[in-house]
Design a protein around this motif. Structure first.
Motif, PDB file in Angstrom:
ATOM      1  N   GLN A   1       0.853  -1.186   0.000  1.00  0.00           N
ATOM      2  CA  GLN A   1       0.000   0.000   0.000  1.00  0.00           C
ATOM      3  C   GLN A   1       0.886   1.232   0.000  1.00  0.00           C
ATOM      4  O   GLN A   1       1.812   1.345   0.820  1.00  0.00           O
ATOM      5  CB  GLN A   1      -0.899   0.021   1.235  1.00  0.00           C
ATOM      6  CG  GLN A   1      -1.811   1.237   1.327  1.00  0.00           C
ATOM      7  CD  GLN A   1      -2.616   1.262   2.618  1.00  0.00           C
ATOM      8  OE1 GLN A   1      -2.323   0.509   3.560  1.00  0.00           O
ATOM      9  NE2 GLN A   1      -3.625   2.120   2.676  1.00  0.00           N
TER      10      GLN A   1
ATOM     11  N   ASP B   1      -5.014   4.965  -0.579  1.00  0.00           N
ATOM     12  CA  ASP B   1      -5.657   3.658  -0.774  1.00  0.00           C
ATOM     13  C   ASP B   1      -5.218   3.067  -2.115  1.00  0.00           C
ATOM     14  O   ASP B   1      -5.971   2.368  -2.789  1.00  0.00           O
ATOM     15  CB  ASP B   1      -7.181   3.810  -0.720  1.00  0.00           C
ATOM     16  CG  ASP B   1      -7.877   2.451  -0.554  1.00  0.00           C
ATOM     17  OD1 ASP B   1      -7.303   1.558   0.097  1.00  0.00           O
ATOM     18  OD2 ASP B   1      -8.978   2.280  -1.122  1.00  0.00           O
ATOM     19  N   GLU B   2      -3.972   3.358  -2.491  1.00  0.00           N
ATOM     20  CA  GLU B   2      -3.387   2.852  -3.732  1.00  0.00           C
ATOM     21  C   GLU B   2      -2.580   1.598  -3.408  1.00  0.00           C
ATOM     22  O   GLU B   2      -1.683   1.621  -2.562  1.00  0.00           O
ATOM     23  CB  GLU B   2      -2.499   3.924  -4.351  1.00  0.00           C
ATOM     24  CG  GLU B   2      -1.952   3.581  -5.732  1.00  0.00           C
ATOM     25  CD  GLU B   2      -1.156   4.736  -6.322  1.00  0.00           C
ATOM     26  OE1 GLU B   2      -0.379   4.482  -7.260  1.00  0.00           O
ATOM     27  OE2 GLU B   2      -1.303   5.875  -5.840  1.00  0.00           O
ATOM     28  N   TRP B   3      -2.898   0.495  -4.104  1.00  0.00           N
ATOM     29  CA  TRP B   3      -2.290  -0.796  -3.797  1.00  0.00           C
ATOM     30  C   TRP B   3      -1.646  -1.381  -5.050  1.00  0.00           C
ATOM     31  O   TRP B   3      -2.139  -1.185  -6.169  1.00  0.00           O
ATOM     32  CB  TRP B   3      -3.350  -1.775  -3.274  1.00  0.00           C
ATOM     33  CG  TRP B   3      -3.968  -1.365  -1.964  1.00  0.00           C
ATOM     34  CD1 TRP B   3      -4.928  -0.416  -1.764  1.00  0.00           C
ATOM     35  CD2 TRP B   3      -3.637  -1.893  -0.682  1.00  0.00           C
ATOM     36  NE1 TRP B   3      -5.235  -0.311  -0.436  1.00  0.00           N
ATOM     37  CE2 TRP B   3      -4.467  -1.216   0.262  1.00  0.00           C
ATOM     38  CE3 TRP B   3      -2.760  -2.866  -0.219  1.00  0.00           C
ATOM     39  CZ2 TRP B   3      -4.417  -1.485   1.620  1.00  0.00           C
ATOM     40  CZ3 TRP B   3      -2.711  -3.140   1.140  1.00  0.00           C
ATOM     41  CH2 TRP B   3      -3.526  -2.452   2.046  1.00  0.00           C
ATOM     42  N   TYR B   4      -0.571  -2.135  -4.815  1.00  0.00           N
ATOM     43  CA  TYR B   4       0.102  -2.817  -5.913  1.00  0.00           C
ATOM     44  C   TYR B   4       0.375  -4.264  -5.519  1.00  0.00           C
ATOM     45  O   TYR B   4       0.646  -4.572  -4.351  1.00  0.00           O
ATOM     46  CB  TYR B   4       1.430  -2.123  -6.259  1.00  0.00           C
ATOM     47  CG  TYR B   4       1.223  -0.783  -6.916  1.00  0.00           C
ATOM     48  CD1 TYR B   4       1.126  -0.671  -8.296  1.00  0.00           C
ATOM     49  CD2 TYR B   4       1.091   0.369  -6.136  1.00  0.00           C
ATOM     50  CE1 TYR B   4       0.913   0.567  -8.894  1.00  0.00           C
ATOM     51  CE2 TYR B   4       0.881   1.604  -6.719  1.00  0.00           C
ATOM     52  CZ  TYR B   4       0.790   1.695  -8.099  1.00  0.00           C
ATOM     53  OH  TYR B   4       0.566   2.909  -8.687  1.00  0.00           O
TER      54      TYR B   4
ATOM     55  N   ARG C   1      -0.984  -2.772 -10.748  1.00  0.00           N
ATOM     56  CA  ARG C   1      -1.973  -2.123  -9.867  1.00  0.00           C
ATOM     57  C   ARG C   1      -2.991  -3.155  -9.392  1.00  0.00           C
ATOM     58  O   ARG C   1      -3.433  -4.016 -10.155  1.00  0.00           O
ATOM     59  CB  ARG C   1      -2.677  -1.001 -10.641  1.00  0.00           C
ATOM     60  CG  ARG C   1      -3.605  -0.147  -9.812  1.00  0.00           C
ATOM     61  CD  ARG C   1      -2.829   0.840  -8.963  1.00  0.00           C
ATOM     62  NE  ARG C   1      -3.728   1.756  -8.265  1.00  0.00           N
ATOM     63  CZ  ARG C   1      -4.043   2.964  -8.722  1.00  0.00           C
ATOM     64  NH1 ARG C   1      -3.547   3.381  -9.876  1.00  0.00           N
ATOM     65  NH2 ARG C   1      -4.843   3.752  -8.031  1.00  0.00           N
TER      66      ARG C   1
ATOM     67  N   GLU D   1      -6.736  -3.215  -7.422  1.00  0.00           N
ATOM     68  CA  GLU D   1      -7.825  -2.311  -7.042  1.00  0.00           C
ATOM     69  C   GLU D   1      -8.946  -3.082  -6.361  1.00  0.00           C
ATOM     70  O   GLU D   1      -9.176  -4.263  -6.622  1.00  0.00           O
ATOM     71  CB  GLU D   1      -8.358  -1.584  -8.270  1.00  0.00           C
ATOM     72  CG  GLU D   1      -7.308  -0.697  -8.943  1.00  0.00           C
ATOM     73  CD  GLU D   1      -7.848   0.000 -10.176  1.00  0.00           C
ATOM     74  OE1 GLU D   1      -7.823   1.236 -10.210  1.00  0.00           O
ATOM     75  OE2 GLU D   1      -8.314  -0.702 -11.094  1.00  0.00           O
TER      76      GLU D   1
ATOM     77  N   ASN E   1     -13.109  -3.254  -5.254  1.00  0.00           N
ATOM     78  CA  ASN E   1     -14.480  -2.821  -5.542  1.00  0.00           C
ATOM     79  C   ASN E   1     -15.055  -2.121  -4.321  1.00  0.00           C
ATOM     80  O   ASN E   1     -14.509  -2.193  -3.212  1.00  0.00           O
ATOM     81  CB  ASN E   1     -15.347  -4.028  -5.911  1.00  0.00           C
ATOM     82  CG  ASN E   1     -14.884  -4.688  -7.197  1.00  0.00           C
ATOM     83  OD1 ASN E   1     -14.742  -4.042  -8.235  1.00  0.00           O
ATOM     84  ND2 ASN E   1     -14.630  -5.999  -7.132  1.00  0.00           N
TER      85      ASN E   1
ATOM     86  N   LYS F   1     -10.745  -6.522  -7.546  1.00  0.00           N
ATOM     87  CA  LYS F   1     -10.894  -6.638  -8.987  1.00  0.00           C
ATOM     88  C   LYS F   1      -9.835  -7.583  -9.557  1.00  0.00           C
ATOM     89  O   LYS F   1      -8.761  -7.736  -8.987  1.00  0.00           O
ATOM     90  CB  LYS F   1     -10.754  -5.273  -9.652  1.00  0.00           C
ATOM     91  CG  LYS F   1     -11.830  -4.273  -9.267  1.00  0.00           C
ATOM     92  CD  LYS F   1     -11.601  -2.942  -9.990  1.00  0.00           C
ATOM     93  CE  LYS F   1     -12.680  -1.926  -9.600  1.00  0.00           C
ATOM     94  NZ  LYS F   1     -12.470  -0.621 -10.290  1.00  0.00           N
TER      95      LYS F   1
END
Length: 761
Positions: free
Chosen positions: A709, A714-717, A745, A747, A749, A755
């Motif tokens: 993170q 709230d950006e995740w890889y 990436r 993401e 839902n 996703k």
């Protein structure tokens, strides 16, 4: 499962006894210069200060059998060949003697052999000395057969006294007369039986040096010699004369000035029949003190002689001994991720190939050190390992290593910075040798037609734009954001070893998740642990802030146990606990592997997850190097779980990830579950497959991942491995040992489910 990257070279599993198998030459008529040569048993050809004798349709190579630790006489080796390229070790033609001039702790050098036309006896000559070079004399030995064993007879006498000089050579003229050549220009004509010196025909040729060699062509005698620079190379010189008695005229150098005789020292000139004419082959040594046995090499090149002009106009890395023409091989254009340019001990690169002969192209220079180049077979055994020297006083780019050609199959070349350098001192105490430890591998040459197949299947660069994110063969990536430094760190399995037999871990750093810097080897099982030496797989790490600063706890699989090492910095140095934190229990499970560690912000506790075929969890003690055994719980998801547990916390939910199928399977992929607790139970969504192959892009086997993170967002890889593109899928099971690390990436839902991740190039 985890992999490591080495260089697999010999198909060991096909044979019951390695020594019984013959090694194929890269080309039966091509001589490769400045690289280790291998005999028919894949041992290094160890014959220096050498000569060649042609006898009864075969060539015999005699030379000093050198050690890797001390300059001391072990014996003079004898090899045989029918083509001057492929050599068979015959024996130590003259081994160390019980006592005397060639006894223990003595020096024996510059061995030369001639056959007496008068007696038919083979006579061997050599320089004998003590190790301080204060007791020089010329000795000789005799044998009825060319390959010996020779009987040492003592000093060669002239006028009843030993010839007390050092560097020597021999020359046999067209009429069969034998001559002894001494440093600084003394020449002796030998008696008919070659057992004594009959006359001194020349005394002290002005301007001549040591390591003399001679040949006779077109009415001119050519005398080659070297300057006195210890083991260092120099611009060798030559003299000419109309007769062996002289007068001798110094002509200058015979290789381009400044090349230091193409980084070699002359030893012998051997006449070779090429069609209807006689050609002359210069034989020189590239000494590599102190690692003479493994790393010293040969330079053999055609000489051009006409009148008083003698030259080796250009250096040929490879040439055909039947045509006396250079052989130019295709450069592959080695991808950056397969190059090695480092002076850090333990840094390495691995190059898998299919057994066809390959040549490593690298740069030697004044700062070059030794590389350890290993050959590992499909069965995972190291079949050949030796040091290769990247030192030269004059910088040179060219072949540094040539592999023998083996039966088609999966192999790997493993090149590692040894952290050693060639350094020596002469009698006056002057220092010679390297100033650093650099090893530079720049490219690969394809040395046979079949090597093109190897290149297409194993070495061609991919067409990827963004992935992989780190160069080379790596797998099972763990990613960490360190508060202490404000950087990201990747901790992968080092890949490329058959059956995942690697033993070292690397770390990479980045400030932006795109540009990664290799920080080197941060844990080496064979150096840093006492309880494991291989199967270094699937690491994980966590940063813990304490009252005195930050600590980093690194958990990893080793020998199918789980270990832990601790450091004050994310790049180490790491200190191993000294024993497994999760030992392998052979009575219940086959292996304890694939750890993951998580900090639970809700409870403030730390948890360790692990398993293969099962998922276990346990709370860690405050020391982070042991578990609370009473908290062990099994959380295995039904049917799809294989390995690679990873757990993260988001919005009061715990996300459990794992990999499905075998890592060597193109359908290796990632699934997940959700829980309200770090210890389960697990709630599996109806559609829980989030990462899988994409055949339209040639992406296969994506899995065994970690998740990061971006702090404050709230950006995740997701960070994962896949089969190396574009051709690893065609390698069969070996694709599961040759993987690359990617980042994409990930993401969520609005309902908290994940996703499907679209893998990118």
């Amino acid at each position: 499962m985890k992999l490591f990257t080495t260089i697999f070279f010999v198909l060991m599993s096909m044979y019951n006894v390695w020594g019984q198998e013959k090694v194929s030459s890269t080309n039966n008529t091509v001589i490769y210069n400045g690289v280790p040569w291998f005999d028919d048993k894949a041992d290094i050809v160890n014959a220096h200060g050498a000569c060649i004798v042609e006898d009864d349709g075969k060539y015999y190579l005699f030379g000093e059998y050198k050690t890797d630790s001390v300059n001391m006489f072990i014996g003079f080796s004898c090899y045989s060949s029918t083509d001057l390229v492929n050599w068979t070790f015959e024996r130590l033609a003259l081994p160390q003697q019980k006592d005397g001039p060639l006894g223990p702790d003595r020096v024996g050098e510059r061995v030369k052999v001639m056959k007496s036309p008068a007696t038919g006896e083979y006579v061997m000559y050599m320089h004998t000395d003590d190790r301080k070079y204060t007791d020089p004399q010329v000795g000789y030995a005799t044998s009825k057969t060319i390959n010996g064993e020779y009987t040492f007879q003592g000093p060669l006498l002239y006028e009843g006294e030993p010839i007390r000089k050092w560097d020597m050579g021999t020359f046999q003229d067209h009429d069969g007369t034998g001559y002894l050549l001494m440093h600084h220009g003394d020449i002796y004509r030998l008696s008919a039986d070659f057992r004594s010196a009959a006359d001194r025909v020349v005394s002290g040729i002005p301007g001549s040096g040591e390591s003399p060699a001679m040949f006779h062509e077109g009415g001119t005698y050519y005398l080659l010699s070297s300057g006195l620079t210890s083991w260092e190379r120099n611009d060798n010189m030559y003299h000419t004369a109309p007769s062996i008695e002289g007068p001798w005229t110094k002509q200058g150098v015979f290789a381009p000035e400044g090349t230091l005789t193409h980084n070699s020292q002359c030893s012998f000139v051997f006449p070779v029949k090429s069609g209807k004419q006689m050609e002359y082959m210069y034989m020189g040594d590239r000494w590599s003190y102190p690692r003479q046995g493994q790393a010293a090499t040969q330079v053999w090149l055609p000489l051009k002689a006409k009148g008083t002009t003698l030259s080796i106009p250009t250096y040929w890395a490879a040439w055909d001994v039947t045509t006396f023409r250079p052989v130019n091989r295709q450069l592959l254009g080695l991808p950056v991720n397969q190059q090695l340019k480092s002076n850090r001990k333990g840094d390495f690169v691995t190059i898998p190939f299919n057994g066809a002969a390959l040549g490593l192209v690298g740069r030697s220079g004044p700062d070059g050190g030794y590389a350890r180049i290993s050959i590992v077979g499909k069965g995972g055994d190291t079949l050949q390992s030796s040091l290769v020297d990247f030192y030269s006083k004059v910088t040179h780019s060219g072949l540094r290593f040539v592999s023998p050609a083996f039966p088609e199959g999966d192999y790997t070349l493993h090149v590692e910075v040894a952290g050693e350098q060639g350094v020596w001192r002469n009698k006056r105490g002057d220092r010679f040798g390297s100033t650093d430890f650099w090893v530079r591998i720049e490219d690969v040459k394809l040395l046979s037609d079949s090597a093109n197949v190897a290149a297409r299947e194993y070495l061609l660069p991919s067409d990827n734009k963004n992935n992989p994110v780190i160069h080379g063969y790596y797998a099972d990536p763990e990613i960490l954001y360190a508060e202490k430094t404000g950087k990201y760190y990747l901790y992968p399995t080092s890949d490329g070893f058959h059956n995942w037999a690697g033993y070292r871990f690397k770390v990479f750093s980045s400030s932006n998740l795109r540009d990664w810097q290799d920080e080197g080897v941060m844990l080496d099982l064979r150096r840093d642990t006492r309880w494991a030496s291989n199967n270094a797989w699937a690491p994980c790490i966590i940063e813990k802030k304490t009252a005195t600063g930050y600590k980093y706890y690194y958990y990893y699989s080793a020998a199918k146990n789980i270990g832990v090492a601790v450091a004050d910095e994310p790049t180490g140095p790491f200190t191993d606990l000294g024993k497994p934190i999760i030992p392998n229990d052979t009575t219940t499970r086959s292996q304890e592997i694939d750890p993951d560690v998580m900090y639970d912000p809700a409870s403030g506790k730390y948890f360790l997850y692990w398993g293969s075929g099962y998922m276990r969890v346990a709370e860690l003690n405050e020391n982070m190097t042991s578990i609370k055994k009473e908290t062990i719980n099994v959380l295995t998801p039904k049917s799809t779980y294989r390995e690679g547990t990873y757990v993260v916390h988001r919005n009061n939910k715990y996300y459990f990830f794992w990999s499905e199928n075998d890592t060597r399977d193109e359908n290796y992929r990632v699934r997940y579950a959700i829980s309200d607790s770090p210890t389960g139970p697990l709630n599996i969504p109806e559609s829980n497959l989030i990462l899988a192959k994409d055949t339209t892009k040639g992406i296969y086997g994506p899995g065994h991942h970690s998740v990061i993170q971006v702090p404050g967002t709230d950006e995740w890889y997701i960070v994962y491995h896949r089969f190396r593109r574009p051709n690893a899928k065609g390698m069969g099971w070996a694709a599961g040992y040759n993987r690359e690390v990617c980042i994409d990436r990930m993401e969520f839902n609005t309902d908290g489910t994940i996703k499907v991740v679209v893998p990118t190039l």
